[in-house]
Scaffold this motif. Structure first.
Motif, mmCIF file in Angstrom:
data_model
loop_
_atom_site.group_PDB
_atom_site.id
_atom_site.type_symbol
_atom_site.label_atom_id
_atom_site.label_comp_id
_atom_site.label_asym_id
_atom_site.label_seq_id
_atom_site.Cartn_x
_atom_site.Cartn_y
_atom_site.Cartn_z
ATOM 1 N N VAL A 200 -40.507 -16.329 -93.963
ATOM 2 C CA VAL A 200 -40.156 -16.416 -92.444
ATOM 3 C C VAL A 200 -38.927 -15.851 -92.086
ATOM 4 N N ASN A 201 -38.852 -15.248 -90.933
ATOM 5 C CA ASN A 201 -37.701 -14.290 -90.487
ATOM 6 C C ASN A 201 -36.481 -15.205 -90.591
ATOM 7 N N ASN A 202 -36.800 -16.279 -89.825
ATOM 8 C CA ASN A 202 -35.684 -17.300 -89.531
ATOM 9 C C ASN A 202 -35.571 -18.496 -90.522
ATOM 10 N N ALA A 203 -35.946 -18.238 -91.629
ATOM 11 C CA ALA A 203 -36.250 -19.284 -92.784
ATOM 12 C C ALA A 203 -34.768 -20.017 -92.938
ATOM 13 N N SER A 204 -33.659 -19.413 -92.996
ATOM 14 C CA SER A 204 -32.463 -20.029 -93.027
ATOM 15 C C SER A 204 -32.305 -21.184 -91.914
ATOM 16 N N ARG A 205 -32.664 -20.778 -90.738
ATOM 17 C CA ARG A 205 -32.582 -21.887 -89.700
ATOM 18 C C ARG A 205 -33.324 -22.953 -89.930
ATOM 19 N N VAL A 206 -34.654 -22.935 -90.464
ATOM 20 C CA VAL A 206 -35.391 -23.891 -90.736
ATOM 21 C C VAL A 206 -35.113 -24.581 -91.842
ATOM 22 N N ARG A 207 -34.625 -24.155 -92.877
ATOM 23 C CA ARG A 207 -33.885 -24.894 -93.947
ATOM 24 C C ARG A 207 -32.712 -25.747 -93.524
ATOM 25 N N SER A 208 -31.998 -25.418 -92.740
ATOM 26 C CA SER A 208 -30.751 -25.952 -91.995
ATOM 27 C C SER A 208 -31.104 -27.455 -91.407
ATOM 28 N N ILE A 209 -32.271 -27.343 -90.889
ATOM 29 C CA ILE A 209 -33.002 -28.412 -90.016
ATOM 30 C C ILE A 209 -33.418 -29.373 -91.077
ATOM 31 N N LEU A 210 -34.565 -28.839 -92.142
ATOM 32 C CA LEU A 210 -34.914 -29.550 -93.296
ATOM 33 C C LEU A 210 -33.819 -30.081 -93.792
ATOM 34 N N GLU A 211 -32.777 -29.778 -94.300
ATOM 35 C CA GLU A 211 -31.765 -30.130 -95.125
ATOM 36 C C GLU A 211 -30.806 -31.190 -94.353
ATOM 37 N N GLY A 212 -30.695 -30.759 -93.088
ATOM 38 C CA GLY A 212 -29.849 -31.631 -92.221
ATOM 39 C C GLY A 212 -30.249 -32.836 -92.121
ATOM 40 N N SER A 213 -31.642 -33.219 -92.233
ATOM 41 C CA SER A 213 -32.354 -34.535 -92.110
ATOM 42 C C SER A 213 -31.957 -35.474 -93.148
ATOM 43 N N GLY A 214 -31.832 -34.963 -94.313
ATOM 44 C CA GLY A 214 -31.584 -35.862 -95.482
ATOM 45 C C GLY A 214 -32.928 -36.299 -95.964
ATOM 46 N N LYS A 215 -33.907 -35.929 -95.447
ATOM 47 C CA LYS A 215 -35.080 -36.669 -95.729
ATOM 48 C C LYS A 215 -36.370 -35.776 -96.460
ATOM 49 N N VAL A 216 -36.040 -34.744 -96.516
ATOM 50 C CA VAL A 216 -37.280 -33.825 -96.812
ATOM 51 C C VAL A 216 -37.132 -33.425 -98.157
ATOM 52 N N ARG A 217 -38.172 -33.834 -99.030
ATOM 53 C CA ARG A 217 -38.213 -33.923 -100.593
ATOM 54 C C ARG A 217 -38.668 -32.769 -100.949
ATOM 55 N N ALA A 218 -39.813 -32.212 -100.245
ATOM 56 C CA ALA A 218 -40.467 -31.135 -100.985
ATOM 57 C C ALA A 218 -41.061 -30.442 -99.819
ATOM 58 N N VAL A 219 -41.355 -28.939 -99.800
ATOM 59 C CA VAL A 219 -42.107 -28.089 -99.319
ATOM 60 C C VAL A 219 -43.157 -27.232 -99.855
ATOM 61 N N PHE A 220 -44.444 -27.317 -99.495
ATOM 62 C CA PHE A 220 -45.560 -26.767 -100.392
ATOM 63 C C PHE A 220 -45.958 -25.674 -99.607
ATOM 64 N N GLN A 221 -46.121 -24.348 -100.036
ATOM 65 C CA GLN A 221 -46.494 -23.263 -99.112
ATOM 66 C C GLN A 221 -47.138 -22.164 -100.132
ATOM 67 N N GLY A 222 -47.738 -21.303 -99.342
ATOM 68 C CA GLY A 222 -48.664 -20.321 -99.967
ATOM 69 C C GLY A 222 -48.178 -18.936 -99.772
ATOM 70 N N HIS A 223 -48.819 -17.934 -99.396
ATOM 71 C CA HIS A 223 -48.845 -16.543 -99.086
ATOM 72 C C HIS A 223 -48.407 -15.673 -99.904
ATOM 73 N N SER A 224 -47.629 -15.718 -100.998
ATOM 74 C CA SER A 224 -47.391 -14.802 -101.888
ATOM 75 C C SER A 224 -48.228 -14.766 -103.077
ATOM 76 N N HIS A 225 -49.156 -15.717 -103.163
ATOM 77 C CA HIS A 225 -50.001 -15.564 -104.164
ATOM 78 C C HIS A 225 -49.828 -16.097 -105.535
ATOM 79 N N LYS A 226 -48.623 -16.479 -105.531
ATOM 80 C CA LYS A 226 -48.156 -16.639 -107.144
ATOM 81 C C LYS A 226 -47.086 -17.921 -107.350
ATOM 82 N N ASN A 227 -47.052 -18.571 -108.506
ATOM 83 C CA ASN A 227 -46.498 -19.641 -108.844
ATOM 84 C C ASN A 227 -45.018 -19.406 -108.685
ATOM 85 N N ASP A 228 -44.346 -20.424 -107.926
ATOM 86 C CA ASP A 228 -42.724 -19.984 -107.761
ATOM 87 C C ASP A 228 -42.388 -21.482 -107.371
#
Length: 279
Positions: A200-228
């Motif tokens: 996501v082009n503004n992924a760093s902004r999204v992460r700052s919101i997720l991290e700022g909450s102190g509540k987000v344990r995990a993000v599950f995503q696809g798109h690049s078709h590989k384990n990471d």
């Protein structure tokens, strides 16, 4: 591995022995289409691979199943793409538990978001819900940089963004939830730098919101078709393998996710999907 994550690889969980407050089935990037293979993508085989996942999910008995985007592949006409969607949705909806759909770029290559959501019976493209004390968030990154939604071939897949209105909603949603365990589902990746491929082009902004909450344990995503997997500032970002890649049942991937009351999160991967457990 970004962030110095400590991983414990596990496998072979016994569903009968495991008692968890929340159970989730996960699949991603089926790219179902009635067309010949292209490169490593075998579009017609995703239906059979989903049938195999159904057998496991039926034994697992999940509270809900999530597909993390690109349920269908691109088509040249609306009629053809609706046909792809109706065919794969008939199989997906037969899986046990509730169903949740994350929009992928291919889902709205020819369709509008309202057309896709209308077929699958989902009201919104981004929203949240609670299950047994865990808060879940579904995100939609299928927007141009100016906030225009993807539809009818009006976009380049590399221009994925979460617009300001969704960012505002996300922050308010995380602020308001009383749960200390939040899980996020996305299609385009949120764990890479803003300029990297498949992110996501503004992924760093999204992460700052997720991290700022102190509540987000995990993000599950696809798109690049590989384990990471990356752990960034205490949040685990897991990219799951695509179901469409490769011919034959052995070339598939799907997962069962368990979230325990003590905070343990366990992902039991099948076929080419990796396993993970975090305490």
């Amino acid at each position: 591995m970004k962030g110095g994550s400590a991983l414990l690889l596990v496998g072979g969980n016994s569903f009968a022995e495991s008692k968890s407050p929340v159970r989730v089935g996960l699949v991603t990037d089926l790219h179902h289409a009635d067309k010949d293979p292209r490169g490593s993508r075998h579009y017609r085989e995703s239906l059979g691979k989903l049938d195999e996942a159904k057998k496991l999910f039926t034994e697992f008995d999940p509270d809900f199943v999530v597909e993390l985007g690109d349920l269908i592949d691109a088509a040249e006409t609306v009629e053809t793409e609706l046909g792809y969607l109706e065919t794969v949705h008939e199989k997906f909806v037969s899986l046990p538990g509730e169903k949740h759909y994350v929009l992928g770029n291919h889902c709205v290559d020819t369709l509008t978001k309202s057309e896709f959501l209308g077929v699958v019976g989902q009201e919104k493209s981004y929203y949240s819900f609670d299950k047994n004390g865990v808060h879940f968030v579904v995100l939609d990154s299928c927007f141009l940089s100016d906030g225009t939604p993807y539809q009818r071939k009006n976009f380049k897949w590399t221009d994925a963004n979460i617009p300001q209105a969704e960012l505002d909603w996300l922050k308010a949603d995380l602020d308001s939830t009383e749960s200390e365990q939040v899980i996020v589902f996305a299609h385009q990746r949120l764990d890479l730098e803003d300029s990297e491929s498949h992110t996501v082009n503004n992924a760093s902004r999204v992460r700052s919101i997720l991290e700022g909450s102190g509540k987000v344990r995990a993000v599950f995503q696809g798109h690049s078709h590989k384990n990471d997997h990356h752990e960034i500032n205490g949040t685990h970002y897991v990219t799951l393998v695509a179901m469409v890649e490769g011919s034959g049942a052995e070339n598939s991937g799907y997962s069962t996710l368990e979230i325990f009351s003590d905070g343990t999160i366990s992902i039991d991967g099948h076929r080419k999907q990796n396993d993970y457990t975090w305490n």
